[in-house]
Write a protein that holds these residues in place. Structure first.
Motif, PDB file in Angstrom:
ATOM      1  N   GLN A 192       0.851  -1.187   0.000  1.00 18.15           N
ATOM      2  CA  GLN A 192       0.000   0.000   0.000  1.00 18.15           C
ATOM      3  C   GLN A 192       0.891   1.243   0.000  1.00 18.15           C
ATOM      4  OE1 GLN A 192      -3.055  -0.520  -0.466  1.00 18.15           O
ATOM      5  NE2 GLN A 192      -3.499  -2.550   0.358  1.00 18.15           N
ATOM      6  N   HIS A 193       0.771   2.044  -1.069  1.00 19.98           N
ATOM      7  CA  HIS A 193       1.605   3.226  -1.223  1.00 19.98           C
ATOM      8  C   HIS A 193       0.801   4.503  -0.939  1.00 19.98           C
ATOM      9  CE1 HIS A 193       3.611   0.180  -3.739  1.00 19.98           C
ATOM     10  NE2 HIS A 193       4.733   0.839  -3.486  1.00 19.98           N
ATOM     11  N   SER A 194       1.492   5.496  -0.412  1.00 22.44           N
ATOM     12  CA  SER A 194       0.907   6.835  -0.309  1.00 22.44           C
ATOM     13  C   SER A 194       1.859   7.825  -0.969  1.00 22.44           C
ATOM     14  CB  SER A 194       0.682   7.226   1.157  1.00 22.44           C
ATOM     15  OG  SER A 194       1.906   7.411   1.838  1.00 22.44           O
ATOM     16  N   LEU A 195       1.291   8.826  -1.604  1.00 26.53           N
ATOM     17  CA  LEU A 195       2.074   9.901  -2.229  1.00 26.53           C
ATOM     18  C   LEU A 195       1.899  11.148  -1.381  1.00 26.53           C
ATOM     19  CD1 LEU A 195       3.692  11.194  -4.546  1.00 26.53           C
ATOM     20  CD2 LEU A 195       1.512  11.563  -5.728  1.00 26.53           C
ATOM     21  N   GLN A 196       3.005  11.653  -0.860  1.00 26.71           N
ATOM     22  CA  GLN A 196       2.883  12.762   0.073  1.00 26.71           C
ATOM     23  C   GLN A 196       3.315  14.102  -0.518  1.00 26.71           C
ATOM     24  OE1 GLN A 196       4.351  11.897   3.984  1.00 26.71           O
ATOM     25  NE2 GLN A 196       3.726   9.766   3.865  1.00 26.71           N
ATOM     26  N   ASP A 216       0.068  -7.336  10.600  1.00 27.13           N
ATOM     27  CA  ASP A 216      -0.968  -7.363  11.633  1.00 27.13           C
ATOM     28  C   ASP A 216      -0.550  -6.604  12.881  1.00 27.13           C
ATOM     29  OD1 ASP A 216      -2.818  -8.783  10.137  1.00 27.13           O
ATOM     30  OD2 ASP A 216      -2.129 -10.728  10.842  1.00 27.13           O
ATOM     31  N   PHE A 217       0.728  -6.681  13.232  1.00 27.76           N
ATOM     32  CA  PHE A 217       1.221  -5.969  14.404  1.00 27.76           C
ATOM     33  C   PHE A 217       2.274  -4.936  14.017  1.00 27.76           C
ATOM     34  CE2 PHE A 217      -0.601  -9.799  16.236  1.00 27.76           C
ATOM     35  CZ  PHE A 217      -1.290  -9.279  17.330  1.00 27.76           C
ATOM     36  N   SER A 218       2.174  -4.464  12.796  1.00 25.77           N
ATOM     37  CA  SER A 218       3.066  -3.419  12.313  1.00 25.77           C
ATOM     38  C   SER A 218       2.280  -2.111  12.234  1.00 25.77           C
ATOM     39  CB  SER A 218       3.629  -3.778  10.933  1.00 25.77           C
ATOM     40  OG  SER A 218       4.475  -2.767  10.453  1.00 25.77           O
ATOM     41  N   PHE A 219       2.703  -1.136  13.006  1.00 19.85           N
ATOM     42  CA  PHE A 219       1.976   0.130  13.061  1.00 19.85           C
ATOM     43  C   PHE A 219       2.900   1.266  12.638  1.00 19.85           C
ATOM     44  CE2 PHE A 219       0.204  -2.795  16.174  1.00 19.85           C
ATOM     45  CZ  PHE A 219      -1.099  -2.893  15.714  1.00 19.85           C
ATOM     46  N   LYS A 220       3.261   1.212  11.371  1.00 18.05           N
ATOM     47  CA  LYS A 220       4.141   2.233  10.819  1.00 18.05           C
ATOM     48  C   LYS A 220       3.999   2.252   9.307  1.00 18.05           C
ATOM     49  CE  LYS A 220       8.204  -0.791  10.370  1.00 18.05           C
ATOM     50  NZ  LYS A 220       9.630  -0.956  10.741  1.00 18.05           N
ATOM     51  N   GLN A 221       4.453   3.307   8.710  1.00 12.87           N
ATOM     52  CA  GLN A 221       4.594   3.396   7.264  1.00 12.87           C
ATOM     53  C   GLN A 221       5.869   4.179   6.969  1.00 12.87           C
ATOM     54  OE1 GLN A 221       2.067   5.889   4.665  1.00 12.87           O
ATOM     55  NE2 GLN A 221       1.658   4.050   3.473  1.00 12.87           N
ATOM     56  N   PRO A 222       6.961   3.470   6.670  1.00 13.84           N
ATOM     57  CA  PRO A 222       8.221   4.171   6.372  1.00 13.84           C
ATOM     58  C   PRO A 222       8.043   5.191   5.255  1.00 13.84           C
ATOM     59  CG  PRO A 222       8.599   1.825   6.626  1.00 13.84           C
ATOM     60  CD  PRO A 222       7.111   2.021   6.621  1.00 13.84           C
ATOM     61  N   ILE A 223       8.796   6.290   5.330  1.00 14.42           N
ATOM     62  CA  ILE A 223       8.744   7.354   4.330  1.00 14.42           C
ATOM     63  C   ILE A 223      10.054   7.360   3.557  1.00 14.42           C
ATOM     64  CG2 ILE A 223       8.485   9.821   3.931  1.00 14.42           C
ATOM     65  CD1 ILE A 223       7.005  10.047   6.520  1.00 14.42           C
ATOM     66  N   ASP A 238      11.865   5.438   9.471  1.00  7.69           N
ATOM     67  CA  ASP A 238      11.340   4.076   9.556  1.00  7.69           C
ATOM     68  C   ASP A 238      11.292   3.668  11.022  1.00  7.69           C
ATOM     69  OD1 ASP A 238      10.515   1.502   9.236  1.00  7.69           O
ATOM     70  OD2 ASP A 238      12.393   0.749   8.386  1.00  7.69           O
ATOM     71  N   GLU A 239      10.204   4.045  11.688  1.00  8.78           N
ATOM     72  CA  GLU A 239      10.016   3.644  13.072  1.00  8.78           C
ATOM     73  C   GLU A 239       8.526   3.523  13.357  1.00  8.78           C
ATOM     74  OE1 GLU A 239      10.608   6.820  16.179  1.00  8.78           O
ATOM     75  OE2 GLU A 239      11.652   7.825  14.533  1.00  8.78           O
ATOM     76  N   ASP A 240       8.211   2.813  14.428  1.00 14.55           N
ATOM     77  CA  ASP A 240       6.817   2.622  14.782  1.00 14.55           C
ATOM     78  C   ASP A 240       6.147   3.961  15.045  1.00 14.55           C
ATOM     79  OD1 ASP A 240       6.989  -0.086  14.547  1.00 14.55           O
ATOM     80  OD2 ASP A 240       7.203  -0.486  16.690  1.00 14.55           O
ATOM     81  N   GLY A 259       4.959  13.740  12.761  1.00 19.17           N
ATOM     82  CA  GLY A 259       5.139  12.372  13.209  1.00 19.17           C
ATOM     83  C   GLY A 259       4.859  12.197  14.680  1.00 19.17           C
ATOM     84  N   ALA A 260       4.379  10.990  15.018  1.00 17.70           N
ATOM     85  CA  ALA A 260       4.164  10.602  16.411  1.00 17.70           C
ATOM     86  C   ALA A 260       4.643   9.171  16.565  1.00 17.70           C
ATOM     87  CB  ALA A 260       2.687  10.715  16.796  1.00 17.70           C
ATOM     88  N   ASN A 261       5.636   8.957  17.416  1.00 21.38           N
ATOM     89  CA  ASN A 261       6.119   7.586  17.605  1.00 21.38           C
ATOM     90  C   ASN A 261       5.188   6.824  18.540  1.00 21.38           C
ATOM     91  OD1 ASN A 261       6.862   8.213  20.315  1.00 21.38           O
ATOM     92  ND2 ASN A 261       8.822   9.025  19.600  1.00 21.38           N
ATOM     93  N   ARG A 262       5.575   5.623  18.932  1.00 19.56           N
ATOM     94  CA  ARG A 262       4.715   4.780  19.758  1.00 19.56           C
ATOM     95  C   ARG A 262       5.163   4.731  21.220  1.00 19.56           C
ATOM     96  NH1 ARG A 262      -0.220   4.346  17.775  1.00 19.56           N
ATOM     97  NH2 ARG A 262      -0.228   3.676  15.610  1.00 19.56           N
ATOM     98  N   THR A 263       5.876   5.749  21.679  1.00 17.86           N
ATOM     99  CA  THR A 263       6.297   5.752  23.076  1.00 17.86           C
ATOM    100  C   THR A 263       5.112   5.588  24.009  1.00 17.86           C
ATOM    101  OG1 THR A 263       8.136   7.225  22.525  1.00 17.86           O
ATOM    102  CG2 THR A 263       7.511   7.070  24.845  1.00 17.86           C
TER     103      THR A 263
END
Length: 658
Positions: A192-196, A216-223, A238-240, A259-263
């Motif tokens: 799944q691609h996004s164009l920013q 399923d347990f991946s909550f990120k989309q590298p840019i 490339d981080e959660d 961006g908002a990480n998963r801390t």
């Protein structure tokens, strides 16, 4: 002139003014006006133009359709936009000199988003594409097609507002030549691609894509930063967590994104990041502010509203929205570290754009007694001028009540912020009932913005208390995170402390005539409240959670949201059950109305069914209203007639029992 009381059906008179976009010349702009048609029971969104030299406003589209995402070509000669006039969103082109718009795409699954190429001869776009297919040979929709079994092999297989996710369909990036109308596919693969963003020299794209096989347990989309000719990629982040909304500076040296990480899982504050394309270094511009970047305000107006994450000016300054202390404000930032608000307190800037020379902004702005219009803002002096007045007639007709801001001590002696609305037509010395409203999320906020439902309750003769308990955004990171693992704890104390506060400070409130309602998380909390106190004479729970055990498996987000928020999964049934309002149903003595949408995949209707059958079986006073063809967003963008019915059900229940 004596004004009349606001009614539920006034929903059809409210106009939503959104999505301002300034032309490259700074001399004109476009925006969108959305209305609800009572006759057709639909929403229609129209494109408008405003001449910023004369303030003359002109409606540019008139078809019964939904226009979205208007964008100017770099030479200002064309506007491209998406329209659903033929069911799926397709890409259209309109000359600024006038005439009919031209349809550019006819893709089976429509177009998701797009960006102009700076040359003005091509448009980059994102569209769903079946695995192995090409856009120019997509199969057309078959008539009388037989139903097929849906084979599930992933945990992320359904979504609220969508239903079952299309299988073997992936968002791909392509570009269309405006002269030949030929489409070229740019990305490939089962991802799944996004164009920013597209760089101003046309040589680079910023795209998002997660190529992990099991997500399923991946909550990120590298840019990635991608070369438009060689397709060579360089990784930006490339981080959660969520990272996106990228935008190039005019000199292409910098890329800003949010961006908002998963801390703190989904409670983590979003920040503005800037990436230097020459040095490869990233910095966070907003780390000195303990508030989230973006607009987290809840409401029931502003349909179709969207705002850019960040906007550059030509002198490399940035603007963005910040949710702060119950406001959503426009903020300024420089690469040298300057950071300050560009709009005042006590309002909601829900849409904006910035002139490329940084001299002025266009903002769509609302407050608690003002539904929202388009304004021109002088960024140097702070002066503003209204450019539209679509809601003026309604405001002249109806009585609205200005809320009073309150601050009180909640659990742990933390300050809690909220508002109290007096009943419309308030008479000194008279006692009035009070309804407590609880927002969803929980990581959203009540804001200084127009909320039809709250004003309607006031028009019906109720005081209205609405507060931002712990878990709400626009306050500190500690505050928004404090609800996680403590549902029904400090948040419950915060809300009830608010009730105690207003009862002690305002003698017009009848403490024997209290009501409570809320949706989603607010529905959970309503269920929790009536299972833990009998102080309320009536309650209405909407799109709620009643059982965390079943929610884990049936909600589109249940299997990860539950551990994030409750701190347990199916290996700790006792903890899930202890946090479930259904466990405490035997204690309920408050008459409870249960409202639920039949197509709600976020808080599925079985949550309402379980609660209703349990209470009914125990002989409790309850009723259950099901809304067909409706999802979790019924109160915001649901079928107009059902939105009106929902409001009538709420006010009718309170009239009956309070």
């Amino acid at each position: 002139m004596n004004k009349r009381k606001l009614e539920a059906k006034d929903l059809f008179k409210l106009q939503s003014i959104t999505n301002p976009v300034i032309s490259p010349s700074n001399k004109e702009a476009v925006f969108i006006r959305t209305e609800m048609s009572e006759k057709d029971n639909k929403y229609y969104a129209y494109l408008y133009h405003v001449n910023l030299e004369t303030d003359e406003e002109t409606q540019w589209t008139h078809q019964k359709e939904n226009i979205s995402s208007p964008r100017w070509s770099n030479d200002g000669k064309y506007i491209a936009f998406l329209s659903n006039r033929e069911d799926k969103n397709q890409l259209f082109l309109l000359s600024t000199k006038g005439g009919e718009s031209k349809k550019l795409t006819n893709l089976e699954k429509g177009v998701t988003s797009f960006n102009w190429s700076p040359c003005g001869k091509k448009i980059w776009f994102v569209a769903p594409l079946k695995e192995g297919a090409n856009w120019d040979d997509e199969p057309k929709k078959e008539e009388n097609k037989k139903p097929e079994a849906y084979v599930v092999d992933k945990m992320k297989y359904h979504a609220d507002g969508v239903g079952l996710l299309p299988q073997d369909v992936y968002r791909q990036i392509g570009r269309i030549d405006l002269e030949t109308e030929e489409i070229e596919q740019f990305t490939k693969g089962n991802h799944q691609h996004s164009l920013q963003a597209v760089s101003y020299d046309g040589k680079k794209l910023v795209i998002g894509v997660n190529r992990e096989e099991n997500q399923d347990f991946s909550f990120k989309q590298p840019i990635y930063l991608v070369d438009t000719e060689t397709k060579e990629e360089s990784l930006l982040v490339d981080e959660d967590g969520y990272f996106g909304g990228a935008s190039f500076s005019y000199d292409n040296q910098y890329i800003a994104f949010v961006g908002a990480n998963r801390t703190f899982q989904n409670a983590t504050h979003a920040e503005v990041y800037v990436y230097n394309t020459q040095t490869g270094l990233k910095e966070i511009l907003t780390e000195g502010i303990d508030a989230p970047v973006g607009d987290y305000a809840g409401g029931d107006l502003q349909q179709g509203s969207s705002a850019p994450n960040v906007v550059w000016t030509k002198d490399n300054h940035l603007y963005f929205q910040l949710s702060s202390m119950g406001d959503v404000r426009l903020y300024f930032a420089s690469l040298e570290g300057e950071l300050y608000p560009a709009t005042p307190e006590n309002e909601h800037v829900y849409g904006y754009d910035i002139a490329n020379d940084g001299t002025f902004a266009l903002g769509t702005i609302s407050n608690s007694v003002f539904p929202g219009e388009l304004f021109r803002l002088n960024l140097t002096t702070g002066e503003r001028k209204a450019l539209t007045s679509f809601n003026e007639k309604l405001l002249e007709e109806v009585e609205l009540v200005e809320p009073e801001a309150i601050v009180y001590k909640g659990a742990k002696e933390w300050d809690v912020h909220g508002w109290l609305i007096k009943p419309a037509g308030y008479v000194e010395g008279k006692k009035y009932p009070l309804v407590v409203e609880i927002h969803g999320g929980p990581h959203t906020l009540y804001a200084n913005t127009f909320f039809h439902e709250l004003q309607l309750l006031a028009a019906k003769g109720y005081g209205v208390l609405y507060v931002n308990p712990r878990g709400s955004h626009s306050y500190s990171q500690e505050f928004v995170d404090a609800v996680r693992g403590d549902y029904g704890g400090g948040d419950y104390e915060d809300i009830m402390a608010g009730v105690d506060y207003v009862l002690s400070e305002y003698d017009w409130i009848d403490k024997e005539r209290l009501g409570v309602t809320g949706g989603s998380y607010g529905g959970f909390m309503t269920n929790w409240i009536v299972g833990h106190t009998n102080r309320f004479k009536a309650a209405v729970t909407q799109r709620s959670i009643s059982n965390w055990i079943s929610f884990y498996g049936v909600s589109d987000i249940g299997y990860y949201f539950t551990p994030w928020q409750i701190g347990a999964d199916m290996t700790d049934i006792d903890k899930l059950w202890d946090a479930s309002p259904l466990k405490y149903a035997v204690n309920v003595e408050t008459p409870l109305l249960i409202l639920h949408s039949e197509n709600d995949y976020r808080c599925p209707i079985e949550q309402g069914q379980q609660l209703y059958i349990t209470l009914k079986g125990m002989g409790k006073e309850t009723s259950f209203v099901r809304f067909p063809q409706s999802d979790h967003n019924l109160s915001r963008v649901g079928l107009p007639n059902l939105r009106q019915t929902r409001l009538e059900q709420i006010t009718g229940w309170f009239e009956k029992y309070i």
